[in-house]
Design an enzyme around this catalytic site. Structure first.
Site, PDB file in Angstrom:
ATOM      1  CG  ASP A 116      22.245 113.806 -25.648  1.00 54.83           C
ATOM      2  OD1 ASP A 116      21.941 113.037 -26.599  1.00 54.83           O
ATOM      3  OD2 ASP A 116      21.445 114.089 -24.749  1.00 54.83           O
ATOM      4  CG  ASP A 137      18.035 112.094 -13.120  1.00 55.16           C
ATOM      5  OD1 ASP A 137      17.534 112.470 -14.206  1.00 55.16           O
ATOM      6  OD2 ASP A 137      19.232 111.748 -13.021  1.00 55.16           O
ATOM      7  CG  HIS A 162      18.726 113.504 -17.236  1.00 57.14           C
ATOM      8  ND1 HIS A 162      18.676 112.268 -16.657  1.00 57.14           N
ATOM      9  CD2 HIS A 162      18.592 113.275 -18.575  1.00 57.14           C
ATOM     10  CE1 HIS A 162      18.519 111.342 -17.589  1.00 57.14           C
ATOM     11  NE2 HIS A 162      18.464 111.937 -18.760  1.00 57.14           N
ATOM     12  CD  GLU A 195      22.679 112.226 -15.181  1.00 66.19           C
ATOM     13  OE1 GLU A 195      21.536 112.459 -14.746  1.00 66.19           O
ATOM     14  OE2 GLU A 195      23.003 111.135 -15.681  1.00 66.19           O
TER      15      GLU A 195
END
Length: 261
Positions: A67, A136, A138, A143
């Site tokens: 990324d 979370d 991801h 996300e």
């Protein structure tokens, strides 16, 4: 998926580095997908040490990026291109020609995403993709509620993710970009071997949901449950939420040595 519980981050780094080294011995020009952040650093240190000792020839290895921030110039010290060059490519003694990643400073971001998808395919696909996991759940910057079939695209970061990454920007969340280019979950799942490394108690809930929870877009990392060769390496703290931790320990202890990771 296989779950490997290790004493600490350095032990996890050694196991994963040896898997990478074994891959490079079998396929010297393997394409290694790398993650950024503090978690994978023990992996890169251990692989560089093996290369320096002559234990593995990395001269033909290729590195690809998972990324990239949108809007940071490529020379910015916290652009992921700079991070990968500094933490992976340089220590392995490779040059920039061995490295590929999306252009977060491109004028046409959708076109840059499509271009990176093509480049990955033309390179023959990723042989081993190293992943971290967010608090979370991801992976990459996919996300919660990201499509499990998603491809490389632009994503808006949650405030929680920006807060988690503020430590790399002097603790100032306002300096963390709002957008990123990330390989999609569908793109990530095309790698031949996925290796997720998680350390620390703050990752325990996300790890438990990934490994033992249902397949859900709310926990993007749970998509690894669908992959034919996915390995989750966790330290004791990150494993603390696993109900089947004892089973995972026993399974790994009894695993035939020749199988590798």
């Amino acid at each position: 998926m296989e779950v490997v519980i290790v004493p600490d981050a350095d032990a996890g780094g050694e196991i994963i580095a040896e898997a990478m080294a074994g891959l490079l011995r079998r396929k010297p020009d393997a394409l290694l997908g790398v993650a950024t952040g503090s978690t994978p650093l023990p992996v890169y240190r251990a692989l560089a040490a093996r290369a320096a000792a002559g234990d593995v020839d990395v001269s033909r290895a290729r590195i690809c990026q998972l990324d990239e921030y949108v809007g940071l110039p490529s020379g910015h010290p916290e652009s992921y291109r700079s991070v990968v060059l500094r933490e992976v490519v340089g220590p392995l003694g490779l040059d920039e020609a061995s490295f590929m990643g999306p252009d977060g400073s491109a004028g046409d971001i959708p076109a840059a995403c499509e271009k990176y998808e093509r480049e990955l395919a033309e390179a023959g696909g990723v042989d081993l993709q190293l992943l971290g996991i967010g608090t979370d759940g991801h992976i990459g910057f996919n996300e919660p509620c990201s499509s499990l079939a998603s491809r490389t695209r632009i994503k808006t970061l949650t405030r929680q993710t920006r807060a988690d990454n503020a430590r790399f920007f002097g603790g100032d969340i306002d300096q963390v970009p709002h957008h990123v280019i990330t390989q999609g979950i569908g793109t990530i799942l095309e790698a031949r071997h996925l290796v997720l490394l998680a350390t620390g108690e703050n990752k325990a809930e996300a790890v438990a949901q990934t490994v033992e929870g249902p397949l859900s877009a709310m926990v993007p990392a749970s998509a690894l449950q669908t992959h034919p060769h996915a390995t989750v390496v966790v330290d004791e703290a990150a494993a603390s939420g696993l109900k089947l931790a004892d089973y995972f320990r026993a399974t790994y202890e009894a695993k035939p040595h020749w199988q590798g990771l």
